[in-house]
Design an enzyme around this catalytic site. Structure first.
Site, PDB file in Angstrom:
ATOM      1  N   TYR A 195      -2.514  59.601 -24.794  1.00  0.00           N
ATOM      2  CA  TYR A 195      -2.072  59.329 -23.417  1.00  0.00           C
ATOM      3  C   TYR A 195      -3.189  59.635 -22.413  1.00  0.00           C
ATOM      4  O   TYR A 195      -3.447  58.853 -21.483  1.00  0.00           O
ATOM      5  CB  TYR A 195      -0.831  60.181 -23.154  1.00  0.00           C
ATOM      6  N   LYS A 242      -4.879  56.973 -19.881  1.00  0.00           N
ATOM      7  CA  LYS A 242      -4.778  57.153 -18.425  1.00  0.00           C
ATOM      8  C   LYS A 242      -6.161  57.336 -17.786  1.00  0.00           C
ATOM      9  O   LYS A 242      -6.389  56.900 -16.650  1.00  0.00           O
ATOM     10  CB  LYS A 242      -3.857  58.338 -18.104  1.00  0.00           C
TER      11      LYS A 242
HETATM   12  P1  NAP Z   1      10.052  56.103 -17.955  1.00  0.00           P
HETATM   13  O1  NAP Z   1      11.154  56.664 -17.133  1.00  0.00           O
HETATM   14  O2  NAP Z   1       9.993  56.423 -19.414  1.00  0.00           O
HETATM   15  O3  NAP Z   1      10.022  54.508 -17.751  1.00  0.00           O
HETATM   16  C1  NAP Z   1       9.070  53.753 -18.432  1.00  0.00           C
HETATM   17  C2  NAP Z   1       9.176  52.305 -17.986  1.00  0.00           C
HETATM   18  O4  NAP Z   1       8.150  51.575 -18.686  1.00  0.00           O
HETATM   19  C3  NAP Z   1      10.498  51.666 -18.365  1.00  0.00           C
HETATM   20  O5  NAP Z   1      10.908  50.821 -17.322  1.00  0.00           O
HETATM   21  C4  NAP Z   1      10.160  50.847 -19.606  1.00  0.00           C
HETATM   22  O6  NAP Z   1      10.931  49.663 -19.737  1.00  0.00           O
HETATM   23  C5  NAP Z   1       8.743  50.449 -19.320  1.00  0.00           C
HETATM   24  N1  NAP Z   1       8.003  50.086 -20.524  1.00  0.00           N
HETATM   25  C6  NAP Z   1       7.690  50.862 -21.591  1.00  0.00           C
HETATM   26  N2  NAP Z   1       7.018  50.154 -22.504  1.00  0.00           N
HETATM   27  C7  NAP Z   1       6.904  48.896 -22.015  1.00  0.00           C
HETATM   28  C8  NAP Z   1       6.309  47.700 -22.485  1.00  0.00           C
HETATM   29  N3  NAP Z   1       5.696  47.662 -23.671  1.00  0.00           N
HETATM   30  N4  NAP Z   1       6.368  46.597 -21.719  1.00  0.00           N
HETATM   31  C9  NAP Z   1       6.987  46.620 -20.508  1.00  0.00           C
HETATM   32  N5  NAP Z   1       7.573  47.725 -20.001  1.00  0.00           N
HETATM   33  C10 NAP Z   1       7.535  48.845 -20.757  1.00  0.00           C
HETATM   34  O7  NAP Z   1       8.632  56.555 -17.391  1.00  0.00           O
HETATM   35  P2  NAP Z   1       8.208  57.080 -15.928  1.00  0.00           P
HETATM   36  O8  NAP Z   1       8.217  58.551 -15.949  1.00  0.00           O
HETATM   37  O9  NAP Z   1       8.929  56.344 -14.893  1.00  0.00           O
HETATM   38  O10 NAP Z   1       6.666  56.647 -15.926  1.00  0.00           O
HETATM   39  C11 NAP Z   1       6.201  55.466 -15.291  1.00  0.00           C
HETATM   40  C12 NAP Z   1       4.679  55.481 -15.303  1.00  0.00           C
HETATM   41  O11 NAP Z   1       4.216  56.638 -14.625  1.00  0.00           O
HETATM   42  C13 NAP Z   1       4.080  55.533 -16.707  1.00  0.00           C
HETATM   43  O12 NAP Z   1       2.910  54.768 -16.762  1.00  0.00           O
HETATM   44  C14 NAP Z   1       3.755  57.003 -16.872  1.00  0.00           C
HETATM   45  O13 NAP Z   1       2.725  57.206 -17.805  1.00  0.00           O
HETATM   46  C15 NAP Z   1       3.337  57.362 -15.460  1.00  0.00           C
HETATM   47  N6  NAP Z   1       3.425  58.796 -15.167  1.00  0.00           N
HETATM   48  C16 NAP Z   1       4.626  59.450 -15.180  1.00  0.00           C
HETATM   49  C17 NAP Z   1       4.657  60.807 -14.881  1.00  0.00           C
HETATM   50  C18 NAP Z   1       5.932  61.589 -14.853  1.00  0.00           C
HETATM   51  O14 NAP Z   1       5.857  62.805 -14.612  1.00  0.00           O
HETATM   52  N7  NAP Z   1       7.092  60.997 -15.047  1.00  0.00           N
HETATM   53  C19 NAP Z   1       3.462  61.482 -14.585  1.00  0.00           C
HETATM   54  C20 NAP Z   1       2.274  60.784 -14.591  1.00  0.00           C
HETATM   55  C21 NAP Z   1       2.264  59.437 -14.871  1.00  0.00           C
HETATM   56  P3  NAP Z   1      12.154  49.480 -20.780  1.00  0.00           P
HETATM   57  O15 NAP Z   1      13.075  50.635 -20.629  1.00  0.00           O
HETATM   58  O16 NAP Z   1      12.755  48.184 -20.337  1.00  0.00           O
HETATM   59  O17 NAP Z   1      11.545  49.395 -22.134  1.00  0.00           O
END
Ligand code: NAP
Length: 246
Positions: free
Chosen positions: A154, A158
């Site tokens: 990851y 990133k």
């Molecule tokens: P999440 O709640 O797990 O949601 C992930 C989203 O990505 C879902 O809508 C999922 O869609 C979609 N997804 C996964 N694989 C996919 C694919 N192959 N093609 C298209 N869509 C896909 O994650 P989140 O926490 O909102 O994170 C969103 C982004 O922010 C990510 O890039 C994550 O790395 C980044 N981020 C998050 C945090 C945090 O603390 N939460 C911190 C830093 C960065 P489906 O459900 O339809 O599969």
């Protein structure tokens, strides 16, 4: 603020992507709500946007697939005729310590998080170069900046997004296209829900603002970078993390 703009948000069925889609729509953009598996939740996002008087369409596509991404952009064009804003938000984690991390875990995270962004930027660049303008915003992570044990895959993906952001900012700048990254810290979503309590408590202790981030905190930063107000900002990584890294 974003009237007459069309935004494509990957992974917009849940979490941060969902809030970005709702927020950009709230500022007037028509939104392509991309999802991979969560159709009902993506449809719900579209319903919320249309109920509020906005325009949105849900499109299924696995961002790790070149064919999937090309279909996604075709549907976007059929629906709204252009793409002004691309938000590469889709992401997954498959955490493990290096000695236990499988090649499959490495590949899956690189393919979705990094190659997915590459494939979408390639499609978006083609359109935006013709349109002579556009905004690309990549959702990176604090993990790609300071590292995180158990997340070699990851963190690499990133950090890679940040490098790719700078490369494309240089490639596309002369045509009025800005490319930036937003690096969230610890944000409350399903992705962080599954972390062990001990890790969550440890993370909270490192945050000067003494709270986890909310999805809205990220969505507003993205909306700013997508707007005219950010037209002289490119190649940057905006850290939205409550001061976790400074
Ligand atoms: P999440 O709640 O797990 O949601 C992930 C989203 O990505 C879902 O809508 C999922 O869609 C979609 N997804 C996964 N694989 C996919 C694919 N192959 N093609 C298209 N869509 C896909 O994650 P989140 O926490 O909102 O994170 C969103 C982004 O922010 C990510 O890039 C994550 O790395 C980044 N981020 C998050 C945090 C945090 O603390 N939460 C911190 C830093 C960065 P489906 O459900 O339809 O599969």
């Amino acid at each position: 603020m974003l009237e007459n703009k069309v935004a494509l948000v990957t992974g917009a069925s849940r979490g941060i992507g969902r809030e970005i889609a709702l927020t950009l729509a709230g500022y007037g953009a028509a939104v392509i709500v991309n999802y991979n598996g969560s159709k009902e939740r993506a449809d719900e996002v579209v319903e919320m946007i249309t109920a509020a008087g906005g325009r949105a369409v849900a499109v299924q596509a696995d961002v790790a697939s070149a064919d999937g991404v090309s279909g996604l952009f075709e549907e976007a064009l059929q629906s709204f005729g252009r793409v002004d804003i691309l938000v590469n938000n889709a992401g997954i984690t498959k955490d493990n310590l290096i000695l236990k991390m499988s090649e499959e875990e490495y590949d899956a995270v690189m393919d979705t998080n990094l190659k997915g962004a590459f494939l979408c930027m390639k499609q978006a660049a083609k359109l935006m170069l013709k349109q002579k303008g556009g905004r690309i915003i990549n959702i990176s992570s604090i993990s790609g900046i300071i590292g995180n044990a158990g997340q070699a895959n990851y963190c690499a993906a990133k950090a890679g997004m940040i490098g790719m952001t700078k490369a494309l900012a240089r490639e596309l700048g002369s045509r009025g296209i800005t490319v930036n990254a937003v690096a969230p810290g610890f944000i409350e979503t399903e992705m962080t829900d599954k972390l062990p309590e001990q890790i969550k408590t440890g993370m909270l202790a490192q945050i000067p603002l003494k709270r986890a981030g909310a999805v809205k905190d990220i969505a507003e930063a993205v909306a700013f970078l997508a707007s005219e107000r950010a037209s002289y900002i490119t190649g940057q990584t905006l850290q939205v993390n409550g001061g976790m890294d400074m």
